[in-house]
Write a protein that holds these residues in place. Structure first.
Motif, short mmCIF file in Angstrom:
data_model
loop_
_atom_site.label_atom_id
_atom_site.label_comp_id
_atom_site.label_asym_id
_atom_site.label_seq_id
_atom_site.Cartn_x
_atom_site.Cartn_y
_atom_site.Cartn_z
N ILE A 93 -42.68 -128.60 -33.99
CA ILE A 93 -41.70 -129.20 -33.10
C ILE A 93 -40.33 -129.28 -33.76
N LEU A 94 -40.30 -129.29 -35.08
CA LEU A 94 -39.02 -129.32 -35.79
C LEU A 94 -38.15 -128.13 -35.43
N GLY A 95 -38.78 -127.04 -35.02
CA GLY A 95 -38.03 -125.85 -34.64
C GLY A 95 -37.62 -125.80 -33.19
N MET A 96 -37.89 -126.86 -32.43
CA MET A 96 -37.64 -126.81 -30.99
C MET A 96 -36.64 -127.86 -30.51
N LYS A 97 -35.69 -128.20 -31.34
CA LYS A 97 -34.69 -129.18 -30.93
C LYS A 97 -33.80 -128.67 -29.82
N HIS A 98 -33.77 -127.35 -29.66
CA HIS A 98 -32.93 -126.76 -28.60
C HIS A 98 -33.58 -126.88 -27.23
N LYS A 100 -35.00 -129.22 -24.45
CA LYS A 100 -34.89 -130.63 -24.07
C LYS A 100 -36.09 -131.12 -23.26
N SER A 101 -36.68 -130.22 -22.48
CA SER A 101 -37.79 -130.60 -21.61
C SER A 101 -39.10 -130.68 -22.40
N ASN A 102 -39.80 -131.79 -22.28
CA ASN A 102 -41.08 -131.96 -22.97
C ASN A 102 -42.11 -130.94 -22.48
N SER A 103 -42.12 -130.67 -21.18
CA SER A 103 -43.10 -129.72 -20.65
C SER A 103 -42.82 -128.31 -21.15
N ALA A 104 -41.55 -127.93 -21.22
CA ALA A 104 -41.19 -126.61 -21.74
C ALA A 104 -41.52 -126.52 -23.23
N ARG A 105 -41.27 -127.59 -23.94
CA ARG A 105 -41.57 -127.62 -25.37
C ARG A 105 -43.07 -127.47 -25.61
N ASN A 106 -43.85 -128.18 -24.81
CA ASN A 106 -45.31 -128.11 -24.96
C ASN A 106 -45.84 -126.72 -24.63
#
Length: 244
Positions: A93-98, A100-106
């Motif tokens: 997750i450290l690489g996904m600060k760009h 913003k959406s939790n669902s997209a990040r997941n």
């Protein structure tokens, strides 16, 4: 358009009162969307070169130009360099600060975990992982950045042969699909030719030769053309070692 341009770059270190020229008078242009494999003997300056390109080291002289635009840069080191206090998920997750959406990040996380066969280790800590799994997690952290430029320092060297081959193929697929610019350091001539559109040969901190690889993907490692390219590059490496 070039993504990466180096002109007369020099970098030296002082080791036990002796100056070592890690990178010497090095000039190279890497075009947008090119996969470049960098190969050469141990200690020839490959990792130093990659660190200079990634901005982790400042050259003593010369110029380095990175045309990032909106592109993010991902870096995979020889060692995993995971945060020991964080799980695999938290490291990635450290690489996904760009995002913003939790669902997209997941979703990105799930896709990368599946690609690297790490889904069941999502809540594991680095000390609970084998060396190979830890390196896959480090690769996953870089891929979670959804980079346009990917710098890779022997990322598959600690993996078993089957997984290494799988990830080589997946990396090629990712490169073709995402139009990435990749600089990939390796000791393996076959890996360099299998992956790269261009192979850069280094020795003693210097650029010895650039070899364009015109073979189409996916590449047949048993074809006469592939074997001939590997033999030619190996001959250049062997010859250059006796000239220094």
């Amino acid at each position: 358009m070039s993504d990466i341009s180096l002109s007369d770059v020099n970098k030296s270190f002082v080791l036990r009162d002796r100056t070592v020229d890690a990178v010497s008078n090095f000039s190279l242009t890497i075009e947008d969307g090119t996969f470049v494999s960098v190969i050469g003997p141990s200690g020839c300056g490959k990792s130093t070169l990659l660190s200079i390109i990634g901005g982790l080291l400042k050259p003593d002289s010369g110029t380095v130009s990175i045309n990032r635009g909106e592109k993010r840069c991902g870096f995979v080191f020889q060692e995993p360099r995971l945060l020991n206090s964080c799980t695999v998920k938290e490291n990635m997750i450290l690489g996904m600060k760009h995002i913003k959406s939790n669902s997209a990040r997941n979703q990105v996380l799930a896709d990368v975990l599946e690609l690297l066969e790490l889904t069941e280790f999502i809540n594991a800590y680095p000390y609970q992982l084998s060396g190979g799994m830890a390196q896959r997690a480090a690769l996953g952290r870089a891929l979670c950045r959804q980079p346009g430029i990917l710098l890779m320092d022997e990322p598959f060297s600690s993996l078993d042969a089957m997984l290494r081959k799988k990830l080589q193929n997946e990396l090629v697929s990712l490169y073709l699909k995402k139009n990435l610019t990749i600089v990939f350091v390796t000791h393996d001539v076959s890996e360099a030719v299998f992956l790269g559109r261009k192979v850069v040969i280094m020795n003693d901190g210097q650029l010895i030769r650039q070899q364009k690889i015109d073979l189409e993907y996916p590449r047949n490692t048993s074809s006469p053309e592939f074997i001939s390219l590997c033999d030619s590059i190996m001959e250049t490496i062997s010859y250059s070692r006796y000239q220094v």
